[in-house]
Scaffold this motif. Structure first.
Motif, PDB file in Angstrom:
ATOM      1  N   TYR A  73       0.828  -1.233   0.054  1.00 43.34           N
ATOM      2  CA  TYR A  73       0.094  -0.011   0.005  1.00 43.34           C
ATOM      3  C   TYR A  73       1.046   1.098  -0.068  1.00 43.34           C
ATOM      4  CZ  TYR A  73      -3.954  -3.001   1.146  1.00 43.34           C
ATOM      5  OH  TYR A  73      -4.868  -4.064   1.157  1.00 43.34           O
ATOM      6  N   SER A  74       0.503   2.379  -0.716  1.00 47.94           N
ATOM      7  CA  SER A  74       1.332   3.591  -0.817  1.00 47.94           C
ATOM      8  C   SER A  74       0.235   4.716  -0.559  1.00 47.94           C
ATOM      9  CB  SER A  74       1.764   3.499  -2.242  1.00 47.94           C
ATOM     10  OG  SER A  74       0.699   3.652  -3.156  1.00 47.94           O
ATOM     11  N   PHE A  75      -0.825   4.476  -0.148  1.00 45.96           N
ATOM     12  CA  PHE A  75      -1.560   5.731   0.117  1.00 45.96           C
ATOM     13  C   PHE A  75      -1.295   6.595   1.427  1.00 45.96           C
ATOM     14  CE2 PHE A  75      -3.216   2.615   2.846  1.00 45.96           C
ATOM     15  CZ  PHE A  75      -3.874   3.468   4.044  1.00 45.96           C
ATOM     16  N   TYR A  76      -0.548   6.168   2.151  1.00 48.72           N
ATOM     17  CA  TYR A  76      -0.217   6.852   3.487  1.00 48.72           C
ATOM     18  C   TYR A  76       0.957   7.978   3.186  1.00 48.72           C
ATOM     19  CZ  TYR A  76       3.198   3.125   3.813  1.00 48.72           C
ATOM     20  OH  TYR A  76       4.154   2.226   3.522  1.00 48.72           O
ATOM     21  N   TRP A  77       1.595   7.736   2.045  1.00 53.14           N
ATOM     22  CA  TRP A  77       2.974   8.552   1.887  1.00 53.14           C
ATOM     23  C   TRP A  77       2.385   9.970   1.463  1.00 53.14           C
ATOM     24  CZ3 TRP A  77       7.580   7.777   3.326  1.00 53.14           C
ATOM     25  CH2 TRP A  77       7.972   6.733   3.602  1.00 53.14           C
ATOM     26  N   PRO A  78       1.262  10.189   0.563  1.00 54.78           N
ATOM     27  CA  PRO A  78       0.893  11.462   0.656  1.00 54.78           C
ATOM     28  C   PRO A  78      -0.003  12.244   1.679  1.00 54.78           C
ATOM     29  CG  PRO A  78      -0.156  10.201  -0.972  1.00 54.78           C
ATOM     30  CD  PRO A  78       0.775   9.217  -0.366  1.00 54.78           C
ATOM     31  N   ILE A  79      -0.409  11.413   2.496  1.00 49.69           N
ATOM     32  CA  ILE A  79      -1.092  11.854   3.647  1.00 49.69           C
ATOM     33  C   ILE A  79      -0.107  12.296   4.700  1.00 49.69           C
ATOM     34  CG2 ILE A  79      -2.526  11.179   5.669  1.00 49.69           C
ATOM     35  CD1 ILE A  79      -3.938   9.129   3.603  1.00 49.69           C
ATOM     36  N   ILE A  80       0.934  11.457   4.728  1.00 54.88           N
ATOM     37  CA  ILE A  80       2.057  11.899   5.751  1.00 54.88           C
ATOM     38  C   ILE A  80       2.708  13.484   5.117  1.00 54.88           C
ATOM     39  CG2 ILE A  80       4.247  11.364   6.608  1.00 54.88           C
ATOM     40  CD1 ILE A  80       3.379   8.371   6.769  1.00 54.88           C
ATOM     41  N   SER A  81       2.894  13.188   3.973  1.00 54.35           N
ATOM     42  CA  SER A  81       3.556  14.694   3.342  1.00 54.35           C
ATOM     43  C   SER A  81       2.628  15.795   3.503  1.00 54.35           C
ATOM     44  CB  SER A  81       3.689  14.163   1.750  1.00 54.35           C
ATOM     45  OG  SER A  81       4.790  13.314   1.694  1.00 54.35           O
ATOM     46  N   THR A  82       1.131  15.536   3.482  1.00 50.74           N
ATOM     47  CA  THR A  82       0.356  16.786   3.472  1.00 50.74           C
ATOM     48  C   THR A  82       0.323  17.240   5.154  1.00 50.74           C
ATOM     49  OG1 THR A  82      -1.159  15.838   2.082  1.00 50.74           O
ATOM     50  CG2 THR A  82      -1.960  17.475   3.509  1.00 50.74           C
ATOM     51  N   VAL A  83       0.735  16.413   6.014  1.00 45.08           N
ATOM     52  CA  VAL A  83       0.727  16.773   7.287  1.00 45.08           C
ATOM     53  C   VAL A  83       1.915  17.450   7.535  1.00 45.08           C
ATOM     54  CG1 VAL A  83       1.228  15.959   9.804  1.00 45.08           C
ATOM     55  CG2 VAL A  83      -0.696  14.957   8.384  1.00 45.08           C
ATOM     56  N   VAL A  84       3.180  17.236   6.952  1.00 45.00           N
ATOM     57  CA  VAL A  84       4.283  17.815   6.960  1.00 45.00           C
ATOM     58  C   VAL A  84       4.285  19.034   6.392  1.00 45.00           C
ATOM     59  CG1 VAL A  84       6.796  17.891   5.961  1.00 45.00           C
ATOM     60  CG2 VAL A  84       5.687  15.773   6.943  1.00 45.00           C
ATOM     61  N   VAL A  85       3.843  19.297   5.005  1.00 43.53           N
ATOM     62  CA  VAL A  85       3.424  20.618   4.215  1.00 43.53           C
ATOM     63  C   VAL A  85       2.473  21.782   5.274  1.00 43.53           C
ATOM     64  CG1 VAL A  85       2.132  21.664   2.371  1.00 43.53           C
ATOM     65  CG2 VAL A  85       3.583  19.761   2.239  1.00 43.53           C
ATOM     66  N   ILE A  86       1.525  21.008   6.071  1.00 40.73           N
ATOM     67  CA  ILE A  86       0.658  22.015   6.825  1.00 40.73           C
ATOM     68  C   ILE A  86       1.623  22.505   8.069  1.00 40.73           C
ATOM     69  CG2 ILE A  86      -1.130  22.001   8.584  1.00 40.73           C
ATOM     70  CD1 ILE A  86      -2.749  20.126   6.278  1.00 40.73           C
ATOM     71  N   ALA A  87       2.356  21.460   8.522  1.00 42.71           N
ATOM     72  CA  ALA A  87       3.410  21.855   9.595  1.00 42.71           C
ATOM     73  C   ALA A  87       4.316  23.017   9.516  1.00 42.71           C
ATOM     74  CB  ALA A  87       3.986  20.679  10.326  1.00 42.71           C
ATOM     75  N   CYS A  88       4.754  22.909   8.124  1.00 44.64           N
ATOM     76  CA  CYS A  88       5.842  23.767   7.693  1.00 44.64           C
ATOM     77  C   CYS A  88       5.431  24.987   7.266  1.00 44.64           C
ATOM     78  CB  CYS A  88       6.697  23.260   6.257  1.00 44.64           C
ATOM     79  SG  CYS A  88       7.634  22.190   6.560  1.00 44.64           S
ATOM     80  N   LEU A  89       3.891  25.015   7.142  1.00 45.28           N
ATOM     81  CA  LEU A  89       3.078  26.309   6.821  1.00 45.28           C
ATOM     82  C   LEU A  89       3.141  27.053   8.121  1.00 45.28           C
ATOM     83  CD1 LEU A  89       1.810  28.339   5.117  1.00 45.28           C
ATOM     84  CD2 LEU A  89      -0.520  26.970   5.278  1.00 45.28           C
ATOM     85  N   TYR A  90       2.589  26.212   9.214  1.00 46.98           N
ATOM     86  CA  TYR A  90       2.510  26.970  10.482  1.00 46.98           C
ATOM     87  C   TYR A  90       3.807  27.453  11.024  1.00 46.98           C
ATOM     88  CZ  TYR A  90      -2.489  25.765  10.930  1.00 46.98           C
ATOM     89  OH  TYR A  90      -3.843  25.830  10.612  1.00 46.98           O
ATOM     90  N   ILE A  91       4.851  26.481  10.848  1.00 49.59           N
ATOM     91  CA  ILE A  91       6.146  27.077  11.238  1.00 49.59           C
ATOM     92  C   ILE A  91       6.469  28.513  10.570  1.00 49.59           C
ATOM     93  CG2 ILE A  91       8.843  26.614  11.266  1.00 49.59           C
ATOM     94  CD1 ILE A  91       7.745  23.621  11.873  1.00 49.59           C
TER      95      ILE A  91
END
Length: 102
Positions: A73-91
């Motif tokens: 399964y590979s569906f979780y990679w873009p989900i984890i990356s979305t969380v990282v992008v949102i965290a970088c935006l808040y930082i």
């Protein structure tokens, strides 16, 4: 189907984050006279968002390719990356807020 939706979500959130980070400069618009600003922090704030998005996209692509090659399964990679992008935006937004009027 979940992978496609996760990739669309990642691309939309990434594009919005980079676009939104260009408006960090407007936070220092009223920096004149008695209002002191640290405009040197705007570059690192925008860089945090841009580099974070780039690294998240690279991680999502490489992780997905690896999982697809291993037939996992590979569906979780873009989900984890979305969380990282949102965290970088808040930082980045926190750094840009520190650059505003004191």
């Amino acid at each position: 189907m979940l992978s496609v939706l996760a990739w669309v979500m990642l691309l939309v959130v990434s594009g919005y984050s980079v676009l939104y980070s260009t408006s960090f400069v407007m936070g220092t618009a009223n920096c004149s006279g008695d209002n002191v600003c640290d405009a040197d922090l705007l570059g690192p704030a925008m860089g945090t968002v841009s580099i974070g998005v780039l690294l998240a996209l690279i991680a999502a692509v490489s992780g997905s390719v690896y999982c697809i090659r291993r037939r996992r399964y590979s569906f979780y990679w873009p989900i984890i990356s979305t969380v990282v992008v949102i965290a970088c935006l808040y930082i980045g937004a926190a750094i840009a807020t520190a650059a505003g009027p004191q």
